[in-house]
Scaffold this active site. Structure first.
Site, PDB file in Angstrom:
ATOM      1  CG  ASP A  62      -2.200  -0.899   1.142  1.00 18.76           C
ATOM      2  OD1 ASP A  62      -1.985  -1.670   0.193  1.00 18.76           O
ATOM      3  OD2 ASP A  62      -2.798  -0.866   2.341  1.00 18.76           O
ATOM      4  CG  HIS A 208       2.434  -0.097   4.417  1.00 16.50           C
ATOM      5  ND1 HIS A 208       2.187  -0.922   5.286  1.00 16.50           N
ATOM      6  CD2 HIS A 208       1.223   0.779   4.308  1.00 16.50           C
ATOM      7  CE1 HIS A 208       0.996  -0.618   5.675  1.00 16.50           C
ATOM      8  NE2 HIS A 208       0.373   0.176   5.135  1.00 16.50           N
TER       9      HIS A 208
END
Length: 250
Positions: A62, A208
């Site tokens: 993400d 991430h």
């Protein structure tokens, strides 16, 4: 002369109807946010949990694309011969379209993480619809195909964002394992331990590739954990890849 009593009664009734309507809107807005709870999500919404082929693990990232960090993840994934799904922010992709094209050219999948990384404190369904559609259009331009998946910022799903994803032809997918790699105290070891604590075949892993909304430098923990996580999965006989190859259940 008009009696004040009937007028007051009508005003009270109108107020009660307004309160009920406001309550219904609020429930529609925040109700889906209960899916953020991993235990409830796993039991009640396994598809939303990212449950798929039990011989496969979906690896997702993400908050990118980030020109400083995403290329490092692309190199590491190439070294590991793994392809992943990148949930990108429309505003970031607009600033770095070439990086989005590179992600897709290297065989990874682009998906939608919204336009910007904000919290949905109040209902705004029209804006949600515009922003999700706008991000999806940018992703399609970079990837050469319309995206399949949507994950809301912070994993907080609201009625407006769920409807926006459906309107854009996207399926909402959260995760079943994460590394807590956004914290200042995260290390490669802690990320590995946290992911493997709940990792099962058919699971979807959240990491991430950017520290845009994480502690500065937190991305290093996720990057450092990648080789060990992939080795762990393969040691269990599990393939690691994109959501598109995950066979998500309905």
């Amino acid at each position: 002369m008009v009696s004040a009593r009937p007028v007051a009664a009508l005003a009270g009734a109108a107020g009660a109807v307004g309160a009920v309507a406001a309550g219904a809107v609020a429930a529609w807005h925040v109700g889906p946010a209960a899916t953020w709870l991993p235990g409830a999500r796993a039991v009640l919404w396994p598809g939303l949990d990212g449950r798929g082929d039990p011989s496969h693990v979906a690896l997702t990232f993400d908050d990118g694309p980030d020109p400083d960090t995403t290329p490092r993840f692309l190199r590491a994934l190439d070294d590991l011969d793994v392809r992943a799904t990148f949930f990108v922010l429309g505003s970031r992709l607009a600033d770095h379209p070439g990086l989005g094209r590179l992600i897709a050219a290297e065989g990874h999948e682009l998906a939608v993480h919204g336009w910007r990384h904000d919290r949905p404190w109040r209902p705004r369904p029209r804006l949600d619809a515009r922003e999700v559609a706008r991000a999806a259009e940018l992703v399609a331009g970079a990837a050469g195909r319309w995206p399949l998946w949507y994950r809301p910022p912070y994993g907080i799903l609201t009625g407006g964002r769920w409807a926006a994803a459906r309107s854009a032809g996207l399926r909402t997918v959260l995760w079943s394992a994460w590394g807590r790699d956004w914290t200042a105290s995260a290390t490669a070891y802690s990320v590995h331990a946290e992911v493997t604590r709940t990792l099962r075949g058919g699971g979807t892993v959240l990491l991430h590739d950017s520290d845009m909304v994480s502690a500065p430098g937190a991305w290093r923990a996720a990057l450092g954990a990648l080789p060990g996580l992939v080795a762990e999965c393969r040691g269990r006989g599990l393939r690691v890849g994109r959501l598109d190859d995950h066979g998500l259940i309905e």
